[in-house]
Structure formats: C-alpha cells, structure tokens
Scaffold this motif. Structure first.
Motif, mmCIF file in Angstrom:
data_model
loop_
_atom_site.group_PDB
_atom_site.id
_atom_site.type_symbol
_atom_site.label_atom_id
_atom_site.label_comp_id
_atom_site.label_asym_id
_atom_site.label_seq_id
_atom_site.Cartn_x
_atom_site.Cartn_y
_atom_site.Cartn_z
ATOM 1 N N SER A 70 38.048 45.229 32.346
ATOM 2 C CA SER A 70 37.366 45.904 31.252
ATOM 3 C C SER A 70 36.412 46.936 31.834
ATOM 4 O O SER A 70 35.917 46.776 32.943
ATOM 5 N N THR A 71 36.162 47.986 31.094
ATOM 6 C CA THR A 71 35.189 48.983 31.552
ATOM 7 C C THR A 71 33.776 48.599 31.119
ATOM 8 O O THR A 71 32.816 49.164 31.606
ATOM 9 N N ASP A 72 33.663 47.620 30.224
ATOM 10 C CA ASP A 72 32.353 47.114 29.799
ATOM 11 C C ASP A 72 32.046 45.832 30.557
ATOM 12 O O ASP A 72 32.931 44.998 30.743
ATOM 13 N N PRO A 73 30.791 45.655 30.980
ATOM 14 C CA PRO A 73 30.442 44.436 31.720
ATOM 15 C C PRO A 73 30.756 43.173 30.913
ATOM 16 O O PRO A 73 30.578 43.131 29.703
ATOM 17 N N ALA A 74 31.220 42.153 31.605
ATOM 18 C CA ALA A 74 31.544 40.878 30.965
ATOM 19 C C ALA A 74 30.256 40.111 30.682
ATOM 20 O O ALA A 74 29.457 39.885 31.578
ATOM 21 N N VAL A 75 30.079 39.747 29.420
ATOM 22 C CA VAL A 75 28.899 38.982 29.017
ATOM 23 C C VAL A 75 29.402 37.639 28.499
ATOM 24 O O VAL A 75 29.427 37.381 27.303
ATOM 25 N N MET A 76 29.853 36.812 29.427
ATOM 26 C CA MET A 76 30.414 35.507 29.082
ATOM 27 C C MET A 76 30.327 34.609 30.296
ATOM 28 O O MET A 76 30.057 35.075 31.394
ATOM 29 N N ASP A 90 50.380 46.724 35.960
ATOM 30 C CA ASP A 90 50.628 46.166 37.286
ATOM 31 C C ASP A 90 49.306 46.236 38.029
ATOM 32 O O ASP A 90 48.665 47.291 38.075
ATOM 33 N N PHE A 91 48.897 45.114 38.630
ATOM 34 C CA PHE A 91 47.617 45.110 39.314
ATOM 35 C C PHE A 91 47.746 45.569 40.756
ATOM 36 O O PHE A 91 48.512 45.002 41.543
ATOM 37 N N SER A 92 46.993 46.604 41.072
ATOM 38 C CA SER A 92 46.855 47.097 42.440
ATOM 39 C C SER A 92 45.369 47.342 42.660
ATOM 40 O O SER A 92 44.778 48.214 42.014
ATOM 41 N N TYR A 93 44.778 46.553 43.535
ATOM 42 C CA TYR A 93 43.346 46.702 43.792
ATOM 43 C C TYR A 93 43.007 48.133 44.176
ATOM 44 O O TYR A 93 42.067 48.718 43.654
ATOM 45 N N ARG A 94 43.803 48.699 45.059
ATOM 46 C CA ARG A 94 43.542 50.060 45.539
ATOM 47 C C ARG A 94 43.556 51.074 44.396
ATOM 48 O O ARG A 94 42.696 51.947 44.315
ATOM 49 N N ASP A 95 44.520 50.946 43.472
ATOM 50 C CA ASP A 95 44.642 51.907 42.377
ATOM 51 C C ASP A 95 43.612 51.711 41.269
ATOM 52 O O ASP A 95 43.254 52.661 40.582
ATOM 53 N N LEU A 96 43.150 50.484 41.070
ATOM 54 C CA LEU A 96 42.285 50.191 39.922
ATOM 55 C C LEU A 96 40.818 49.934 40.274
ATOM 56 O O LEU A 96 39.970 49.834 39.384
ATOM 57 N N SER A 97 40.506 49.835 41.550
ATOM 58 C CA SER A 97 39.166 49.467 41.990
ATOM 59 C C SER A 97 38.075 50.389 41.460
ATOM 60 O O SER A 97 37.065 49.930 40.931
ATOM 61 N N ASP A 98 38.251 51.677 41.607
ATOM 62 C CA ASP A 98 37.206 52.616 41.167
ATOM 63 C C ASP A 98 37.058 52.638 39.649
ATOM 64 O O ASP A 98 35.941 52.639 39.138
ATOM 65 N N ARG A 99 38.175 52.639 38.946
ATOM 66 C CA ARG A 99 38.117 52.725 37.476
ATOM 67 C C ARG A 99 37.381 51.537 36.865
ATOM 68 O O ARG A 99 36.642 51.669 35.901
ATOM 69 N N TYR A 100 37.593 50.337 37.423
ATOM 70 C CA TYR A 100 36.993 49.131 36.850
ATOM 71 C C TYR A 100 35.840 48.577 37.683
ATOM 72 O O TYR A 100 35.340 47.498 37.383
ATOM 73 N N ASP A 101 35.412 49.300 38.711
ATOM 74 C CA ASP A 101 34.296 48.875 39.558
ATOM 75 C C ASP A 101 34.469 47.410 39.984
ATOM 76 O O ASP A 101 33.643 46.556 39.688
ATOM 77 N N LEU A 102 35.581 47.129 40.691
ATOM 78 C CA LEU A 102 35.978 45.765 40.991
ATOM 79 C C LEU A 102 35.189 45.071 42.097
ATOM 80 O O LEU A 102 35.252 43.864 42.222
ATOM 81 N N ALA A 116 48.120 42.297 35.046
ATOM 82 C CA ALA A 116 46.760 42.118 34.553
ATOM 83 C C ALA A 116 46.704 42.727 33.157
ATOM 84 O O ALA A 116 47.645 43.395 32.728
ATOM 85 N N LEU A 117 45.605 42.495 32.471
ATOM 86 C CA LEU A 117 45.423 43.053 31.139
ATOM 87 C C LEU A 117 44.239 44.004 31.177
ATOM 88 O O LEU A 117 43.116 43.593 31.469
ATOM 89 N N ALA A 118 44.506 45.289 30.935
ATOM 90 C CA ALA A 118 43.446 46.301 30.857
ATOM 91 C C ALA A 118 42.918 46.250 29.430
ATOM 92 O O ALA A 118 43.584 46.683 28.480
ATOM 93 N N ALA A 119 41.722 45.697 29.262
ATOM 94 C CA ALA A 119 41.170 45.397 27.936
ATOM 95 C C ALA A 119 40.575 46.624 27.256
ATOM 96 O O ALA A 119 39.844 47.392 27.872
ATOM 97 N N ASP A 120 40.907 46.761 25.976
ATOM 98 C CA ASP A 120 40.259 47.750 25.116
ATOM 99 C C ASP A 120 39.162 47.079 24.303
ATOM 100 O O ASP A 120 38.163 47.694 23.951
ATOM 101 N N GLU A 121 39.393 45.800 24.002
ATOM 102 C CA GLU A 121 38.453 45.056 23.161
ATOM 103 C C GLU A 121 38.363 43.613 23.641
ATOM 104 O O GLU A 121 39.382 42.974 23.895
#
Length: 126
Positions: A70-76, A90-102, A116-121
């Motif tokens: 998610s692009t919003d911080p997890a509050v759970m 498809d999960f690739s740490y290298r490709d998704l790390s910057d976008r989601y601040d992993l 993986a699931l790229a969450a909108d909500e």
C-alpha cells in the motif's frame, strides 16, 4: 439361461468411466488470479513488514499468506481483520521497493517471484 449369462458378460466388457482427477494442491485465490486482475480479500493481519507493507493470513490464500503493498502507512496490528481491494502483481523487490518504500529486502525473500496485492483501499475492522 443363456440370455441371462450373456447379458451379464456384455456389461462387464463395457468401458467404465475414469474418475475425474482431483488436485492434490488446493490453489489459493491469488494463485488462480491473473496478474492485473482486481481482487478483494478479507483476512487477518499476520504481521506488518514495513510502513505500508503487511502480510495477511487466510486458508484461501496461496500458502495461507499474502503480501499486501500500500502507498498509505499500515495502521493495524495482528490479528486484526482487514479487507483489502487492489490489483494482483508479480512481486519483485527491486521493481517495487521505491514505489512502496519497502525498507530492507530481507523480510521479502519468501515473496520474491510470487504474487502480491497492490492495494487501492484497505479497511481495518475494529
């Protein structure tokens, strides 16, 4: 008498239907979903990996868990129930790390190359 014996013999030689094969591995929701498909999942939070990445657990998921980005911080926190709507990726740490601040790559090794699931909500149930 001959008719009775002949009738029984012809039934035994008829081909019998073969049973339908049953899968030995139950494919989870994400394993059946194509990349790019919209998906909504309700499951319990297993753990929070980084600020906006968390893992949910449910028996209908591939291997029982699913990485949610998610692009919003997890509050759970575990074991809260969440409903997540998003797109299967498809999960690739290298490709998704910057976008989601992993954060560091270590916690993501088990998910590399999987789905993986790229969450909108994300809805957290109290």
């Amino acid at each position: 008498m001959a008719l009775l014996v002949t009738g029984c013999a012809s039934r035994a030689s008829e081909p019998q239907p073969t049973p339908e094969p049953t899968p030995t591995v139950r494919l989870g929701t994400v394993a059946r979903a194509e990349v790019g498909v919209r998906l909504t999942v309700t499951a319990t939070v297993d753990h929070v990996v980084a600020g906006a990445a968390f893992v949910v657990r449910d028996v209908d998921l591939t291997n029982g868990t699913l990485l949610v980005l998610s692009t919003d911080p997890a509050v759970m926190e575990p074991p809260q129930l969440v409903t997540v709507s998003g797109t299967v990726v498809d999960f690739s740490y290298r490709d998704l790390s910057d976008r989601y601040d992993l954060g560091p790559s270590g916690p993501y090794r088990d998910f590399e190359g999987g789905r993986a699931l790229a969450a909108d909500e994300v809805t957290v149930w109290k």
